[in-house]
Design an enzyme around this catalytic site. Structure first.
Site, PDB file in Angstrom:
ATOM      1  N   ASP A 142       0.789  -1.289   0.061  1.00  0.00           N
ATOM      2  CA  ASP A 142       0.064  -0.058  -0.050  1.00  0.00           C
ATOM      3  C   ASP A 142       0.800   1.227   0.047  1.00  0.00           C
ATOM      4  O   ASP A 142       0.490   2.347  -0.318  1.00  0.00           O
ATOM      5  CB  ASP A 142      -0.887  -0.006   1.199  1.00  0.00           C
ATOM      6  CG  ASP A 142      -1.961  -0.996   1.128  1.00  0.00           C
ATOM      7  OD1 ASP A 142      -2.692  -1.238  -0.017  1.00  0.00           O
ATOM      8  OD2 ASP A 142      -2.264  -1.695   2.118  1.00  0.00           O
ATOM      9  N   GLN A 292      -2.107  -9.036  -6.970  1.00  0.00           N
ATOM     10  CA  GLN A 292      -1.207  -7.793  -7.169  1.00  0.00           C
ATOM     11  C   GLN A 292      -0.256  -7.762  -6.031  1.00  0.00           C
ATOM     12  O   GLN A 292       0.804  -6.908  -6.271  1.00  0.00           O
ATOM     13  CB  GLN A 292      -2.220  -6.555  -7.177  1.00  0.00           C
ATOM     14  CG  GLN A 292      -2.994  -6.460  -5.997  1.00  0.00           C
ATOM     15  CD  GLN A 292      -4.124  -5.709  -6.280  1.00  0.00           C
ATOM     16  OE1 GLN A 292      -4.159  -4.542  -6.451  1.00  0.00           O
ATOM     17  NE2 GLN A 292      -5.267  -6.079  -6.090  1.00  0.00           N
ATOM     18  N   ARG A 293      -0.470  -8.432  -5.041  1.00  0.00           N
ATOM     19  CA  ARG A 293       0.645  -8.322  -4.060  1.00  0.00           C
ATOM     20  C   ARG A 293       1.636  -9.659  -3.800  1.00  0.00           C
ATOM     21  O   ARG A 293       2.367  -9.261  -3.119  1.00  0.00           O
ATOM     22  CB  ARG A 293      -0.241  -8.345  -2.764  1.00  0.00           C
ATOM     23  CG  ARG A 293      -0.672  -9.531  -2.019  1.00  0.00           C
ATOM     24  CD  ARG A 293      -1.662  -9.417  -0.780  1.00  0.00           C
ATOM     25  NE  ARG A 293      -1.843 -10.864  -0.157  1.00  0.00           N
ATOM     26  CZ  ARG A 293      -2.709 -10.762   0.943  1.00  0.00           C
ATOM     27  NH1 ARG A 293      -3.311  -9.648   1.309  1.00  0.00           N
ATOM     28  NH2 ARG A 293      -3.326 -12.026   1.043  1.00  0.00           N
TER      29      ARG A 293
END
Length: 398
Positions: A142, A292-293
């Site tokens: 993030d 995505q991570r």
């Protein structure tokens, strides 16, 4: 006298958190002051329950593979330590385990909640006059930890997102009349990940919506209509955490996690149905979700190197007598230098995407974001990639 160290992972996994573990292990080997390094199974829970592994039991070839291994190899956890003023039972268990294993150095690898855990341990040890160094190693896709230029995990996720966006753009552009594709990207409070979709430029999203700008559904529909009527297609990137003016999420799940965070996911599909209902365009909602991570195949070279160095610095800082700090990265002359800052300042704060990195209309990024992102992927260049983005044939030649 020699002492031992312990390392733990927590929160959401990434493509490079295990590279920080690699950095810790390789740095520990250099220092005779540390006899061995223990690994917590499932983060702070492993320390509470004395569920530890001596790294010396792990073959070196397995350690070497850490830099290309995604997820959290030691196991992760989302566990909130109570305030020790209210209940110090778990803190007492932790101290007993530390004494039992002669541990003087703790390395916590994680994001905001992990730094909160580190801060609580630091303050408790100070209260009981217990000598144990607590060092935070940053990790979060993030990119919302304050007082650091960026966080390990973010560049790899940014690279994945930008390349997926470019591929979606190529897919949609091959038709005479394309769809409205709405790509949902992680980001509860901060829009750094969604902003990274713009790195696919000039194939990046036509529209980008982030939590820092209140979301107006009517304005969104106007934006989509304007783009679609001009291009006969539209590509939208949207943060899962976009909110209305009264600070309510556009779309949520019913469940909450142990930190009372509302679980998100589904806003892309919701907005796709809104576009189909109101504008009658063929529309698809695409949720990138866990890929995505933790997609190791596109892990960034920059990211791996920085994650390793953050692990090394944590060990070095602890042996220099520092405690209650997190390793940070600072940008100087467009290069990264390593430093540290207080867990008291960092824990429970959020680094938002600055307003000047968002365009005036609030529906895309500004040139300042590209300037910020310029060093994130600058090692990712080879026959296939240019600054982390896959090279494709240019359509205007065909």
């Amino acid at each position: 006298m020699k002492y031992n160290a312990v390392y733990g992972q927590s929160g959401g996994p990434t493509s490079v958190i295990n590279s920080s573990l690699y950095g810790v292990i390789e740095e520990v080997k250099k220092h005779e002051e540390i006899e061995t390094l223990f690994l917590m199974h499932n983060g702070i829970k492993g320390l509470i329950n004395d569920d530890l592994k001596d790294y010396r039991e792990i073959p070196q070839n397995e350690i070497d593979l850490l830099t290309q291994t995604p997820s959290a190899i030691c196991g992760s956890v989302r566990h909130k330590l109570a305030s020790f003023e209210e209940n110090d039972e778990e803190y007492q268990k932790i101290v007993n385990v530390l004494k039992e294993h002669n541990i003087k150095y703790i390395y916590l690898n994680g994001g905001n909640d992990s730094m909160d855990t580190g801060k609580k341990l630091f303050n408790y040890f100070k209260k009981i006059n217990f000598d144990c160094k607590v060092i935070g190693i940053p990790k979060t896709i993030d990119n919302d930890l304050i007082l650091t230029d960026h966080t390990p995990g973010y560049p790899s996720s940014a690279k994945f997102i930008a390349n997926v966006i470019k591929s979606i753009s190529y897919d949609n552009d091959c038709y005479i009349k394309g769809r409205v594709n709405i790509v949902e990207i992680m980001g509860r409070d901060a829009g750094w990940l969604t902003a990274s979709s713009a790195l696919a430029y000039p194939y990046g999203p036509d529209l980008i919506y982030v939590p820092e700008i209140y979301f107006d559904a009517n304005k969104f529909l106007e934006d989509v209509k304007t783009i679609y009527e001009k291009k006969h297609r539209c590509l939208v990137a949207v943060s899962e955490g976009i909110r209305t003016k009264d600070n309510k999420f556009i779309f949520t799940q019913k469940a909450k996690d142990v930190f009372s965070h509302q679980q998100l996911g589904g806003v892309g599909v919701y907005l796709a149905s809104l576009v189909e209902e109101k504008l009658h365009y063929s529309t698809r909602g695409i949720e990138l979700s866990l890929l995505q991570r933790c997609y190791a195949q596109t892990a960034s070279k920059n990211d791996i190197d920085e994650a390793i160095e953050c692990g090394r610095k944590a060990v070095q800082y602890s042996l220099n007598g520092l405690t209650g700090i997190m390793v940070t990265m600072e940008r100087k002359d467009n290069k990264i230098e390593y430093n540290y800052n207080s867990l008291e300042k960092i824990a429970n704060s959020i680094k938002f995407l600055p307003r000047n990195m968002i365009n005036e209309k609030g529906n895309n990024v500004s040139p300042l974001f590209f300037e910020y992102a310029s060093i994130l992927l600058n090692k990712d260049n080879d026959d296939k990639y240019e600054n982390g983005i896959l090279k494709f044939s240019k359509k205007n030649y065909f």
